[in-house]
Motif scaffolding. Sequence first.
Motif, PDB file in Angstrom:
ATOM      1  N   TRP A   1       0.830  -1.202   0.000  1.00 60.07           N
ATOM      2  CA  TRP A   1       0.000   0.000   0.000  1.00 60.07           C
ATOM      3  C   TRP A   1       0.866   1.255   0.000  1.00 60.07           C
ATOM      4  O   TRP A   1       1.908   1.301   0.636  1.00 60.07           O
ATOM      5  N   THR A   2       0.434   2.230  -0.733  1.00 61.90           N
ATOM      6  CA  THR A   2       1.057   3.561  -0.682  1.00 61.90           C
ATOM      7  C   THR A   2      -0.061   4.576  -0.456  1.00 61.90           C
ATOM      8  O   THR A   2      -1.198   4.358  -0.895  1.00 61.90           O
ATOM      9  N   PRO A   3       0.243   5.679   0.210  1.00 63.35           N
ATOM     10  CA  PRO A   3      -0.798   6.682   0.457  1.00 63.35           C
ATOM     11  C   PRO A   3      -1.408   7.158  -0.858  1.00 63.35           C
ATOM     12  O   PRO A   3      -0.695   7.390  -1.831  1.00 63.35           O
ATOM     13  N   PRO A   4      -2.724   7.291  -0.883  1.00 61.34           N
ATOM     14  CA  PRO A   4      -3.398   7.709  -2.116  1.00 61.34           C
ATOM     15  C   PRO A   4      -3.256   9.211  -2.354  1.00 61.34           C
ATOM     16  O   PRO A   4      -2.880   9.969  -1.469  1.00 61.34           O
ATOM     17  N   GLU A   5      -3.588   9.597  -3.546  1.00 58.60           N
ATOM     18  CA  GLU A   5      -3.671  11.019  -3.882  1.00 58.60           C
ATOM     19  C   GLU A   5      -4.883  11.596  -3.135  1.00 58.60           C
ATOM     20  O   GLU A   5      -5.831  10.864  -2.848  1.00 58.60           O
ATOM     21  N   PRO A   6      -4.859  12.887  -2.830  1.00 61.53           N
ATOM     22  CA  PRO A   6      -5.977  13.477  -2.073  1.00 61.53           C
ATOM     23  C   PRO A   6      -7.357  13.194  -2.653  1.00 61.53           C
ATOM     24  O   PRO A   6      -8.298  12.949  -1.904  1.00 61.53           O
ATOM     25  N   GLN A   7      -7.487  13.189  -3.957  1.00 64.26           N
ATOM     26  CA  GLN A   7      -8.803  12.949  -4.552  1.00 64.26           C
ATOM     27  C   GLN A   7      -9.285  11.512  -4.357  1.00 64.26           C
ATOM     28  O   GLN A   7     -10.472  11.237  -4.475  1.00 64.26           O
ATOM     29  N   ASP A   8      -8.379  10.589  -4.034  1.00 65.89           N
ATOM     30  CA  ASP A   8      -8.752   9.182  -3.853  1.00 65.89           C
ATOM     31  C   ASP A   8      -8.781   8.761  -2.388  1.00 65.89           C
ATOM     32  O   ASP A   8      -9.136   7.628  -2.080  1.00 65.89           O
ATOM     33  N   ALA A   9      -8.402   9.646  -1.480  1.00 67.76           N
ATOM     34  CA  ALA A   9      -8.249   9.284  -0.072  1.00 67.76           C
ATOM     35  C   ALA A   9      -9.560   8.864   0.583  1.00 67.76           C
ATOM     36  O   ALA A   9      -9.573   7.993   1.447  1.00 67.76           O
ATOM     37  N   GLY A  10     -10.676   9.447   0.175  1.00 69.20           N
ATOM     38  CA  GLY A  10     -11.964   9.170   0.805  1.00 69.20           C
ATOM     39  C   GLY A  10     -12.447   7.748   0.649  1.00 69.20           C
ATOM     40  O   GLY A  10     -13.282   7.299   1.419  1.00 69.20           O
ATOM     41  N   GLY A  11     -11.933   7.021  -0.317  1.00 69.15           N
ATOM     42  CA  GLY A  11     -12.367   5.647  -0.530  1.00 69.15           C
ATOM     43  C   GLY A  11     -11.323   4.620  -0.153  1.00 69.15           C
ATOM     44  O   GLY A  11     -11.534   3.423  -0.350  1.00 69.15           O
ATOM     45  N   ASP A  12     -10.229   5.051   0.418  1.00 67.82           N
ATOM     46  CA  ASP A  12      -9.137   4.148   0.761  1.00 67.82           C
ATOM     47  C   ASP A  12      -9.352   3.577   2.168  1.00 67.82           C
ATOM     48  O   ASP A  12      -9.432   4.320   3.141  1.00 67.82           O
ATOM     49  N   TRP A  13      -9.426   2.243   2.271  1.00 68.51           N
ATOM     50  CA  TRP A  13      -9.714   1.582   3.547  1.00 68.51           C
ATOM     51  C   TRP A  13      -8.689   1.956   4.610  1.00 68.51           C
ATOM     52  O   TRP A  13      -9.054   2.247   5.757  1.00 68.51           O
ATOM     53  N   VAL A  14      -7.431   1.953   4.268  1.00 66.71           N
ATOM     54  CA  VAL A  14      -6.381   2.253   5.245  1.00 66.71           C
ATOM     55  C   VAL A  14      -6.529   3.678   5.755  1.00 66.71           C
ATOM     56  O   VAL A  14      -6.466   3.936   6.966  1.00 66.71           O
ATOM     57  N   VAL A  15      -6.758   4.618   4.858  1.00 68.23           N
ATOM     58  CA  VAL A  15      -6.928   6.011   5.259  1.00 68.23           C
ATOM     59  C   VAL A  15      -8.146   6.161   6.163  1.00 68.23           C
ATOM     60  O   VAL A  15      -8.100   6.843   7.194  1.00 68.23           O
ATOM     61  N   LEU A  16      -9.247   5.501   5.809  1.00 60.09           N
ATOM     62  CA  LEU A  16     -10.453   5.578   6.633  1.00 60.09           C
ATOM     63  C   LEU A  16     -10.219   4.984   8.024  1.00 60.09           C
ATOM     64  O   LEU A  16     -10.678   5.524   9.030  1.00 60.09           O
ATOM     65  N   ARG A  17      -9.483   3.880   8.075  1.00 63.83           N
ATOM     66  CA  ARG A  17      -9.201   3.234   9.359  1.00 63.83           C
ATOM     67  C   ARG A  17      -8.335   4.129  10.229  1.00 63.83           C
ATOM     68  O   ARG A  17      -8.577   4.281  11.426  1.00 63.83           O
ATOM     69  N   LEU A  18      -7.320   4.738   9.627  1.00 61.22           N
ATOM     70  CA  LEU A  18      -6.443   5.631  10.381  1.00 61.22           C
ATOM     71  C   LEU A  18      -7.181   6.897  10.809  1.00 61.22           C
ATOM     72  O   LEU A  18      -6.954   7.412  11.910  1.00 61.22           O
ATOM     73  N   ALA A  19      -8.074   7.395   9.965  1.00 64.26           N
ATOM     74  CA  ALA A  19      -8.889   8.551  10.346  1.00 64.26           C
ATOM     75  C   ALA A  19      -9.779   8.205  11.533  1.00 64.26           C
ATOM     76  O   ALA A  19     -10.010   9.039  12.414  1.00 64.26           O
ATOM     77  N   ALA A  20     -10.242   6.961  11.577  1.00 62.15           N
ATOM     78  CA  ALA A  20     -11.063   6.518  12.710  1.00 62.15           C
ATOM     79  C   ALA A  20     -10.260   6.508  14.009  1.00 62.15           C
ATOM     80  O   ALA A  20     -10.778   6.860  15.072  1.00 62.15           O
ATOM     81  N   VAL A  21      -8.996   6.131  13.929  1.00 60.72           N
ATOM     82  CA  VAL A  21      -8.126   6.191  15.115  1.00 60.72           C
ATOM     83  C   VAL A  21      -8.049   7.631  15.603  1.00 60.72           C
ATOM     84  O   VAL A  21      -8.200   7.910  16.800  1.00 60.72           O
ATOM     85  N   CYS A  22      -7.850   8.557  14.688  1.00 53.19           N
ATOM     86  CA  CYS A  22      -7.757   9.972  15.053  1.00 53.19           C
ATOM     87  C   CYS A  22      -9.085  10.487  15.605  1.00 53.19           C
ATOM     88  O   CYS A  22      -9.103  11.284  16.549  1.00 53.19           O
ATOM     89  N   LEU A  23     -10.188  10.031  15.032  1.00 51.28           N
ATOM     90  CA  LEU A  23     -11.502  10.432  15.525  1.00 51.28           C
ATOM     91  C   LEU A  23     -11.689   9.975  16.965  1.00 51.28           C
ATOM     92  O   LEU A  23     -12.141  10.743  17.816  1.00 51.28           O
TER      93      LEU A  23
END
Length: 121
Positions: free
Chosen positions: A81-103
């Motif tokens: 996995w590599t970090p997605p581009e900003p326009q694709d971040a909203g659908g990336d499972w890893v990004v969503l999971r990490l955002a949930a940790v921050c939430l």
Amino acid sequence: MGWLMHTWRESAARREIAALADRLGRVGAAVGTLTPGGLATVDQHAAAIRDILTFGAGGVGAVQLAQYARGVQDAAREAGWTPPEPQDAGGDWVVLRLAAVCLLASAGVAVGAELDPALFS
């Protein structure tokens, strides 16, 4: 001496989560900028993380959240996995999971304390 080590771990974990939130902001996935639909998705991830940590690690605190985030990132990197581009971040499972940790951390969901599993039944 145990209290000092505990305080140090908590402080380090909070800094790690703050750095994670900053990195998520750079890819357009800061918790404060999510759409209502995006926030609902992140909230579902947060509920899953709460369950995993409550029933598996015995509590949801800053240290457990930071360790969980590290595990997600390590597993994602191992899978290529590599970090997605900003326009694709909203659908990336890893990004969503990490955002949930921050939430969870920003909401103060028992950060630094253990949760009673009966709260989620």
